[in-house]
Design an enzyme around this catalytic site. Structure first.
Site, short mmCIF file in Angstrom:
data_model
loop_
_atom_site.label_atom_id
_atom_site.label_comp_id
_atom_site.label_asym_id
_atom_site.label_seq_id
_atom_site.Cartn_x
_atom_site.Cartn_y
_atom_site.Cartn_z
N HIS A 27 60.32 41.85 12.81
CA HIS A 27 60.86 40.49 12.77
C HIS A 27 60.55 39.83 11.42
O HIS A 27 60.32 38.63 11.35
CB HIS A 27 60.25 39.63 13.88
CG HIS A 27 60.66 40.02 15.26
ND1 HIS A 27 60.07 39.50 16.40
CD2 HIS A 27 61.61 40.87 15.71
CE1 HIS A 27 60.62 40.01 17.48
NE2 HIS A 27 61.56 40.85 17.09
N CYS A 28 60.54 40.59 10.35
CA CYS A 28 60.07 40.06 9.07
C CYS A 28 60.97 38.96 8.52
O CYS A 28 62.19 39.02 8.61
CB CYS A 28 59.90 41.18 8.06
SG CYS A 28 61.38 42.16 7.75
#
Length: 569
Positions: free
Chosen positions: A506-507
């Site tokens: 989920h960067c």
């Protein structure tokens, strides 16, 4: 010498979760020409359509297959203290290979953005863009002020849920939490999860937005097109260089270049183009055009896995049954069965103190998969373990040779939602085909470990509720060799977290949005790159802080709002 390509009004770099939305929406104006450049292939492979096939796609040609740098305080149980960093390299980007969870985040996430100088990004401002995209198929949401039913993006419940889903939500209620709509902005509590699935098939942004738009003559989609550099003249973006089938091309841009290549590739492209930290660019012999903190502020959710076996016949899945011939036939001919599920049936958002107030921003998300996860460490793209004993501990095996694919159980995933640790992305070289240096600095701030330990402890309480009793769960032994004899001690759980915490993919944050006078910002609230005309970044990399939950839905919202600002400038 680059071959000149026809000029376009807009060039969108990256056909991922955001880029497909941007290109499709901009091309709605038939008087404007739009070129979409995607480094990966088309999304025609049928495996992409199958909701349950997400992990099968990881490490394939549809994945950039990045690896993070060795970590000092996390991933200690894995070889080189590293782990794969999955990012989509295909039309639809990560929305074509992710687990399809649709989670917007907490209202306070976006109110915080506005308080940091991102005017116009409060919950009251962004809600309309979530609604605009959404075609929610849950009947009770048809009249909800929080949900849309006319958008292109199908958001739906699982076609089939295991009995654990109801028990999970009931267990939360037993502990005093409310059953909630996880997407109404007040997400502390337990609720059933929805997914970007349509009639048993994955609904990526490529399928939802781009496919219907492809028939427009003013939209050109170029796959297998790797962008190497943005051409900037007198502080204005005027063109884009890209490689396609071994040849280099240059396309001129009449209005704007929109960078939507994602949290890893967007900063890489900007730095290769002379936009980034001055000293870092100098080290690589790149003439800097704008000295901006590109690549900083990297944030990602991380989780520590816990597994639990249950008595046979409890209704939970096994990977063997999900992959059976019967399961495949049910999917192919009826679009039913376990292959229609992404596995994310329900979720919870809690605080480390156990606060029940829905207005309080959660610290921890609890997700689960209704089966036990084996890990084939013979695959090169998967992380290996430093020892067989650590592998046994991580997977909750009774012995290292045990096959869990035919054993019923559940894999529990407590997720750290708001890490204090921040990393960065840097260039490895000036070769655009070289993966950049990705250092997320997981758990470098000790408080992140503390929150995950409390998450594991709260999970144990959850599994001891009356709602869970019928399953007769047996929790895995989480004892780390050589640590405290008490597997439930804070010391052992902290070591377990440091050994086995992995990324959730989920960067965000590497082209941070902020006020015009914010020295840590790369783009302003209008998503224009500071100091450069005709250039915007529209993707997850602009998030100043990570949201409370899966990040695909907020990324799509950013794309919708970004296009609206372009059109109405």
């Amino acid at each position: 010498m680059a071959k000149e390509f026809p000029s376009y009004n807009y060039v969108v770099i990256g056909g991922g979760s955001a880029g497909c939305v941007v290109a499709a929406r901009l091309s709605e104006d038939r008087t404007k020409t739009v070129l979409l450049l995607e480094a990966g292939p088309t999304d025609s492979d049928m495996r992409i359509d199958i909701p349950a096939a997400a992990p099968v796609l990881h490490g394939t040609r549809f994945d950039w297959a990045y690896k993070i740098e060795p970590q000092k305080n996390a991933c200690l149980g894995f070889v080189n203290n590293s782990f794969p960093w999955v990012k989509g390299k295909v039309l639809g980007g990560s929305s074509s290979i992710n687990y399809q969870g649709y989670v917007r985040g907490h209202a306070a996430d976006f109110d915080s953005w506005e308080s940091q100088g991102c005017t116009g990004w409060a919950w009251k401002d962004v809600l309309q863009y979530f609604i605009k995209s959404e075609k929610n198929q849950r009947p009770e949401y048809s009249e909800s002020k929080f949900h849309g039913t006319d958008g292109p993006l199908s958001v739906t419940d699982q076609i089939e849920r295991t009995p654990f889903a109801r028990a999970f939500v009931d267990a939360g209620k037993e502990l005093g939490y409310n059953e909630i709509d996880i997407n109404d902005g007040k997400s502390t509590g337990f609720g059933f999860m929805q997914a970007t699935i349509n009639q048993g098939k994955r609904c990526s942004t490529s399928k939802a937005f781009l496919t219907p738009a492809k028939k427009r003559k003013n939209l050109t989609v170029k796959t297998n097109a790797l962008v190497t550099k943005i051409d900037i003249v007198d502080k204005k973006a005027v063109g884009v260089y890209f490689q396609h089938h071994g040849k280099e091309y240059m396309v001129k841009v009449e209005r704007e270049v929109i960078v939507s290549a994602g949290t890893v590739a967007s900063p890489q492209i900007l730095m290769l183009s002379g936009i980034g930290p001055k000293e870092h660019l100098k080290q690589h012999g790149i003439d800097y055009i704008a000295d901006l903190p590109v690549g900083k502020n990297l944030q990602d959710h991380v989780f520590a896995m816990m597994s639990a076996r249950c008595k046979p016949g409890s209704g939970l899945s096994t990977l063997k049954s999900a992959g059976s011939l019967l399961s495949k036939m049910k999917y192919i001919f009826l679009k039913k069965g376990p292959l229609t599920s992404n596995g994310l049936e329900a979720t919870a958002f809690i605080t480390e103190e156990g606060t029940k107030d829905t207005s309080v921003v959660p610290d921890i998300q609890i997700m689960y998969l209704p089966f036990l996860i084996p890990m084939d460490t013979t695959k090169e793209e998967m992380a290996g373990f430093k020892s067989k004993e650590l592998q046994r501990c991580f997977l909750g095996l009774d012995s290292i040779t045990e096959d869990v694919t035919d054993i019923e159980g559940v894999t529990l995933l407590p997720v750290l939602l708001h890490p204090k640790s921040q990393g960065e992305i840097r260039l490895r070289s000036t070769d655009p085909e070289d993966h950049p240096v990705i250092n997320p600095s997981f758990l470098d701030d000790p408080s992140d470990t503390d929150v995950l330990v409390k998450g594991l402890q709260q999970l144990r309480k959850l599994m001891e509720t009356e709602a869970m009793r019928p399953f007769e769960f047996k929790l895995q032994n989480m004892q780390i060799p050589g640590v405290s004899n008490d597997e439930n001690s804070d010391e052992n759980l902290a070591e377990y977290v440091r050994h086995f915490t992995t990324c959730v993919y989920h960067c965000v944050g590497t082209c941070k949005m902020g006020a015009k006078d914010d020295p840590t910002a790369v783009v302003g609230p209008d998503l224009r790159v500071n100091g450069i005309d005709g250039l915007r970044v529209i993707d997850a990399s602009i998030m100043p802080t990570i949201t409370s939950g899966n990040t695909n839905a907020p990324t799509i919202m950013i794309a919708e709002k970004g296009v609206d600002m372009i059109i109405n400038q």
